[in-house]
Scaffold this motif. Structure first.
Motif, PDB file in Angstrom:
ATOM      1  N   GLU A   1      26.531  24.501  18.046  1.00 21.11           N
ATOM      2  CA  GLU A   1      26.684  23.680  19.575  1.00 21.11           C
ATOM      3  C   GLU A   1      25.175  23.693  20.657  1.00 21.11           C
ATOM      4  O   GLU A   1      24.830  22.787  20.519  1.00 21.11           O
ATOM      5  CB  GLU A   1      28.155  23.448  20.273  1.00 21.11           C
ATOM      6  CG  GLU A   1      29.196  23.110  19.981  1.00 21.11           C
ATOM      7  CD  GLU A   1      30.426  23.286  20.218  1.00 21.11           C
ATOM      8  OE1 GLU A   1      31.916  22.595  20.355  1.00 21.11           O
ATOM      9  OE2 GLU A   1      30.285  24.618  20.845  1.00 21.11           O
TER      10      GLU A   1
ATOM     11  N   ALA B   1      30.208  28.186  24.020  1.00 19.34           N
ATOM     12  CA  ALA B   1      30.067  27.821  23.381  1.00 19.34           C
ATOM     13  C   ALA B   1      29.296  28.103  21.285  1.00 19.34           C
ATOM     14  O   ALA B   1      29.050  29.191  21.463  1.00 19.34           O
ATOM     15  CB  ALA B   1      28.339  26.775  23.420  1.00 19.34           C
TER      16      ALA B   1
ATOM     17  N   PHE C   1      30.553  22.530  28.202  1.00 13.71           N
ATOM     18  CA  PHE C   1      32.284  22.423  26.633  1.00 13.71           C
ATOM     19  C   PHE C   1      32.916  22.011  27.307  1.00 13.71           C
ATOM     20  O   PHE C   1      33.651  23.335  27.541  1.00 13.71           O
ATOM     21  CB  PHE C   1      32.145  22.940  25.582  1.00 13.71           C
ATOM     22  CG  PHE C   1      31.116  22.768  24.646  1.00 13.71           C
ATOM     23  CD1 PHE C   1      30.592  21.554  23.723  1.00 13.71           C
ATOM     24  CD2 PHE C   1      30.096  23.472  24.595  1.00 13.71           C
ATOM     25  CE1 PHE C   1      29.484  20.635  23.726  1.00 13.71           C
ATOM     26  CE2 PHE C   1      28.557  22.961  24.167  1.00 13.71           C
ATOM     27  CZ  PHE C   1      28.158  22.051  23.649  1.00 13.71           C
TER      28      PHE C   1
ATOM     29  N   THR D   1      26.356  27.431  27.378  1.00 17.59           N
ATOM     30  CA  THR D   1      27.243  27.427  26.925  1.00 17.59           C
ATOM     31  C   THR D   1      28.973  27.599  28.323  1.00 17.59           C
ATOM     32  O   THR D   1      29.794  27.793  27.373  1.00 17.59           O
ATOM     33  CB  THR D   1      27.810  29.626  26.747  1.00 17.59           C
ATOM     34  OG1 THR D   1      27.546  29.429  28.468  1.00 17.59           O
ATOM     35  CG2 THR D   1      26.639  29.903  26.253  1.00 17.59           C
TER      36      THR D   1
END
Length: 142
Positions: free
Chosen positions: A67, A63, A57, A54
């Protein structure tokens, strides 16, 4: 996931097989260390990985289910079930994306953040050791 190409490859020499064996051994040691560190923190390794991803990114603290499925190399419906278990444990929370109602964001809770921070910190030295093995294997096979 990719498929193996059926092109004819040159046979590997003994030294290359030794490097690959060492890499697989060190990778497995790293993964096992992570499993044990996760368990000691009160979560499963896959719960830890979901929480870690999570945060994977740039520019955001969440996330999507898709993903997470890609990062975990699993199916989205399995991730939904995993998110539900993590949510019940107070580790993550779902939020609807304000710009796209079809998108569900998975965010860490304060409890989830503490868990990720603890386990990730324990992985620092292990990652360095694994990186050294990867570097040595890559330099030797070049």
């Amino acid at each position: 996931m990719g498929t193996m190409e059926s092109t004819k490859l040159a046979p590997l020499d003994k030294a290359e097989l030794e490097r690959q064996s060492l890499f697989r051994y060190e990778l497995r040691r790293f993964l096992r260390f992570g499993e044990e560190a996760s368990r000691a923190a009160g979560v499963t390794a896959v719960q830890y990985h979901l929480m870690l991803h999570t945060q994977g990114f740039p520019g955001r603290e969440w996330a999507s289910i898709g993903e997470l499925a890609e990062r975990l190399q699993t199916q989205p419906h399995g991730v939904v079930a995993l998110v539900s278990r993590c949510e019940e444990a107070g580790l993550v929370r779902r939020k609807d994306n304000p710009l796209d109602g079809r998108l569900v964001e998975v965010h860490l809770t304060a409890k989830g953040r503490r868990c990720v921070d603890k386990v990730a910190a324990q992985h620092r030295a292990q990652m360095g050791a694994l990186a050294a093995v990867i570097e040595a294997a890559s330099a030797s096979s070049g």
